[in-house]
Design a protein around this motif. Structure first.
Motif, PDB file in Angstrom:
ATOM      1  N   ARG A 223       0.828  -1.209   0.000  1.00 23.60           N
ATOM      2  CA  ARG A 223       0.000   0.000   0.000  1.00 23.60           C
ATOM      3  C   ARG A 223       0.860   1.256   0.000  1.00 23.60           C
ATOM      4  N   LEU A 224       1.903   1.265   0.835  1.00 26.16           N
ATOM      5  CA  LEU A 224       2.783   2.428   0.907  1.00 26.16           C
ATOM      6  C   LEU A 224       3.482   2.663  -0.429  1.00 26.16           C
ATOM      7  N   PHE A 225       3.999   1.601  -1.040  1.00 26.85           N
ATOM      8  CA  PHE A 225       4.689   1.753  -2.317  1.00 26.85           C
ATOM      9  C   PHE A 225       3.711   2.152  -3.420  1.00 26.85           C
ATOM     10  N   ARG A 226       2.475   1.674  -3.356  1.00 29.52           N
ATOM     11  CA  ARG A 226       1.474   2.120  -4.329  1.00 29.52           C
ATOM     12  C   ARG A 226       1.230   3.615  -4.180  1.00 29.52           C
ATOM     13  N   GLU A 227       1.100   4.083  -2.946  1.00 31.67           N
ATOM     14  CA  GLU A 227       0.861   5.501  -2.715  1.00 31.67           C
ATOM     15  C   GLU A 227       2.042   6.345  -3.181  1.00 31.67           C
ATOM     16  N   MET A 228       3.259   5.878  -2.930  1.00 38.84           N
ATOM     17  CA  MET A 228       4.432   6.622  -3.409  1.00 38.84           C
ATOM     18  C   MET A 228       4.463   6.651  -4.929  1.00 38.84           C
ATOM     19  N   ALA A 229       4.081   5.548  -5.568  1.00 37.42           N
ATOM     20  CA  ALA A 229       4.041   5.504  -7.034  1.00 37.42           C
ATOM     21  C   ALA A 229       2.956   6.431  -7.571  1.00 37.42           C
ATOM     22  N   GLU A 230       1.804   6.453  -6.924  1.00 36.53           N
ATOM     23  CA  GLU A 230       0.723   7.339  -7.362  1.00 36.53           C
ATOM     24  C   GLU A 230       1.127   8.804  -7.292  1.00 36.53           C
ATOM     25  N   LEU A 231       1.950   9.139  -6.304  1.00 40.83           N
ATOM     26  CA  LEU A 231       2.406  10.523  -6.132  1.00 40.83           C
ATOM     27  C   LEU A 231       3.632  10.841  -6.988  1.00 40.83           C
ATOM     28  N   LEU A 233       6.624   9.574  -6.632  1.00 45.60           N
ATOM     29  CA  LEU A 233       7.812   9.662  -5.794  1.00 45.60           C
ATOM     30  C   LEU A 233       8.825   8.560  -6.079  1.00 45.60           C
ATOM     31  N   ILE A 234       8.362   7.456  -6.647  1.00 50.86           N
ATOM     32  CA  ILE A 234       9.253   6.348  -6.975  1.00 50.86           C
ATOM     33  C   ILE A 234       8.923   5.830  -8.370  1.00 50.86           C
ATOM     34  N   ASP A 235       9.899   5.184  -9.001  1.00 52.34           N
ATOM     35  CA  ASP A 235       9.666   4.567 -10.301  1.00 52.34           C
ATOM     36  C   ASP A 235      10.066   3.099 -10.262  1.00 52.34           C
ATOM     37  N   PHE A 236       9.766   2.466  -9.139  1.00 50.67           N
ATOM     38  CA  PHE A 236       9.963   1.030  -8.976  1.00 50.67           C
ATOM     39  C   PHE A 236       8.613   0.334  -8.986  1.00 50.67           C
ATOM     40  N   ALA A 237       8.495  -0.703  -9.803  1.00 45.82           N
ATOM     41  CA  ALA A 237       7.316  -1.549  -9.790  1.00 45.82           C
ATOM     42  C   ALA A 237       7.609  -2.815  -8.998  1.00 45.82           C
ATOM     43  N   LEU A 255      11.918  -5.394  -6.699  1.00 47.08           N
ATOM     44  CA  LEU A 255      11.593  -4.083  -7.253  1.00 47.08           C
ATOM     45  C   LEU A 255      12.263  -3.937  -8.617  1.00 47.08           C
ATOM     46  N   LYS A 256      11.462  -3.563  -9.621  1.00 53.76           N
ATOM     47  CA  LYS A 256      11.988  -3.367 -10.966  1.00 53.76           C
ATOM     48  C   LYS A 256      11.719  -1.948 -11.433  1.00 53.76           C
ATOM     49  N   PRO A 257      12.734  -1.260 -11.978  1.00 48.62           N
ATOM     50  CA  PRO A 257      12.512   0.094 -12.493  1.00 48.62           C
ATOM     51  C   PRO A 257      11.429   0.099 -13.565  1.00 48.62           C
ATOM     52  N   SER A 258      10.591   1.128 -13.542  1.00 49.65           N
ATOM     53  CA  SER A 258       9.507   1.240 -14.522  1.00 49.65           C
ATOM     54  C   SER A 258       9.226   2.706 -14.799  1.00 49.65           C
ATOM     55  N   ASN A 259       9.090   3.033 -16.066  1.00 50.79           N
ATOM     56  CA  ASN A 259       8.730   4.392 -16.462  1.00 50.79           C
ATOM     57  C   ASN A 259       7.237   4.514 -16.765  1.00 50.79           C
ATOM     58  N   ASP A 260       6.519   3.413 -16.608  1.00 51.91           N
ATOM     59  CA  ASP A 260       5.077   3.388 -16.846  1.00 51.91           C
ATOM     60  C   ASP A 260       4.368   3.536 -15.504  1.00 51.91           C
ATOM     61  N   LYS A 261       3.897   4.749 -15.215  1.00 53.97           N
ATOM     62  CA  LYS A 261       3.312   5.031 -13.905  1.00 53.97           C
ATOM     63  C   LYS A 261       2.103   4.163 -13.631  1.00 53.97           C
ATOM     64  N   SER A 262       1.230   4.018 -14.598  1.00 54.77           N
ATOM     65  CA  SER A 262       0.011   3.243 -14.376  1.00 54.77           C
ATOM     66  C   SER A 262       0.330   1.777 -14.080  1.00 54.77           C
ATOM     67  N   THR A 264       3.183   0.681 -12.857  1.00 53.93           N
ATOM     68  CA  THR A 264       3.853   0.663 -11.556  1.00 53.93           C
ATOM     69  C   THR A 264       2.830   0.644 -10.430  1.00 53.93           C
ATOM     70  N   VAL A 265       1.861   1.533 -10.506  1.00 52.17           N
ATOM     71  CA  VAL A 265       0.809   1.586  -9.488  1.00 52.17           C
ATOM     72  C   VAL A 265       0.045   0.264  -9.441  1.00 52.17           C
ATOM     73  N   GLU A 266      -0.294  -0.259 -10.609  1.00 57.72           N
ATOM     74  CA  GLU A 266      -1.066  -1.500 -10.672  1.00 57.72           C
ATOM     75  C   GLU A 266      -0.281  -2.681 -10.106  1.00 57.72           C
ATOM     76  N   SER A 267       1.041  -2.687 -10.305  1.00 63.63           N
ATOM     77  CA  SER A 267       1.847  -3.794  -9.778  1.00 63.63           C
ATOM     78  C   SER A 267       1.779  -3.842  -8.256  1.00 63.63           C
ATOM     79  N   TRP A 268       1.810  -2.679  -7.621  1.00 63.68           N
ATOM     80  CA  TRP A 268       1.717  -2.645  -6.160  1.00 63.68           C
ATOM     81  C   TRP A 268       0.296  -2.932  -5.703  1.00 63.68           C
ATOM     82  N   ARG A 269      -0.677  -2.553  -6.498  1.00 63.46           N
ATOM     83  CA  ARG A 269      -2.061  -2.887  -6.165  1.00 63.46           C
ATOM     84  C   ARG A 269      -2.265  -4.403  -6.184  1.00 63.46           C
ATOM     85  N   ARG A 270      -1.617  -5.062  -7.141  1.00 67.32           N
ATOM     86  CA  ARG A 270      -1.721  -6.523  -7.210  1.00 67.32           C
ATOM     87  C   ARG A 270      -1.115  -7.168  -5.965  1.00 67.32           C
TER      88      ARG A 270
END
Length: 298
Positions: A223-231, A233-237, A255-262, A264-270
């Protein structure tokens, strides 16, 4: 009848899918128990001090074999990680029970990202607060992480030290799995005087006190990493994770670098959705059954 599946070891979970022979790895804080061995492939050992200093620091610690402390290749302290490595980049980073100690989580993740080659990744082993001395502490929220980053924290902050000292307790992992623990029956490691003392030492002297700055369960980590990705703040999926096994106290995250914000967020949601959240003391099937029953009644 299906064949029994052999459980994966800690090392297998941490290094699954990595080609150690042909890749350059970096292990942070290996001390005397490295996961990456030089015989298995090229590795750089990074710590907050050199080998000699570490041996002196831990010479009276019964949990550390000072003769087995690895030869530290790079010291990461006031400098950046990239500077510590002399500008070198690596294919993967391994850190076991390290992420919870870093004073500025966002800055730490950015520094890891800065030393990764294309296609690189970070592998973490993280303590699950529900079965450790962090049992009675609240899980980390995004506001605390943002505050630490805002002030550029180089040491654990006073409020973190106070929370740690007044709440950490002598928790037995197996007992925490069997039943909820009584906060009035479990012995605490410290008291209020200690908490205020170390907080004042930090405030007035900038002293470093080694504590768990961040507190996670697998679900709250996601949840925390999803929130950071949504904001942004990070580009790790989240590449993969191994949940906390019953009667154990840690989980594994890639953790894998990702330039795709959506994505990235979805990966943490999963991960957040897939992480088990069964309550200690209750069989896992009963928790899931109760959840299904509640959903059906809505």
């Amino acid at each position: 009848m299906s064949a029994c599946r052999t459980p994966l070891t800690r090392k297998q979970k941490l290094l699954a899918g990595l080609d150690q022979k042909s890749s350059l790895g970096l292990e942070i804080g290996a001390l005397c128990r490295p996961f990456l061995l030089r015989d298995d492939g090229p590795v750089i050992y990074v710590d907050h001090a050199n080998t000699q200093t570490l041996r002196g620091k831990y010479q009276n610690d019964p949990n550390v074999n000072v003769d087995a402390i690895v030869d530290v290749d790079a010291v990461w302290g006031a400098n950046t990680l990239l500077q510590a490595l002399g500008g070198r980049h690596v294919d993967y980073v391994v850190a076991s029970h390290v992420v919870e100690h870093v004073p500025d989580l966002i800055a730490w993740l950015h520094e890891l990202r800065s030393v990764l080659n294309p296609g690189g990744e970070v592998r973490l082993i993280v303590p699950d607060k529900r079965f450790t001395f962090d049992y009675f502490r609240e899980e980390t929220r995004i506001a605390a992480v943002l505050h630490s980053n805002l002030v550029g924290a180089r040491v654990p902050q006073p409020q973190v030290l106070i929370d740690y000292c007044i709440n950490v307790a002598k928790v037995d992992c197996a007992s925490a799995w069997r039943a909820p623990l009584d906060p009035f029956a479990v012995e605490r490691h410290h008291n209020l005087d200690t908490a205020l003392g170390v907080a004042q030492d930090c405030m007035h002297n900038g002293a470093y006190h080694d504590v768990h700055c961040w507190v996670f369960s697998p679900r709250s980590f996601a949840r925390l990493f999803r929130e950071m990705a949504e904001l942004g703040l990070i580009d790790f999926a989240c590449g993969n994770f191994f949940d906390t096994e019953r009667n154990d106290m840690e989980f594994f995250v890639s953790l894998k670098p990702s330039n795709d914000k959506s994505e990235t967020v979805e990966s943490w949601r999963r991960m957040e959705t897939q992480a088990r959240d069964d309550a200690p003391g209750r069989p896992f099937w009963k928790t899931r059954r109760a959840l299904r029953f509640a959903v059906q009644r809505c």
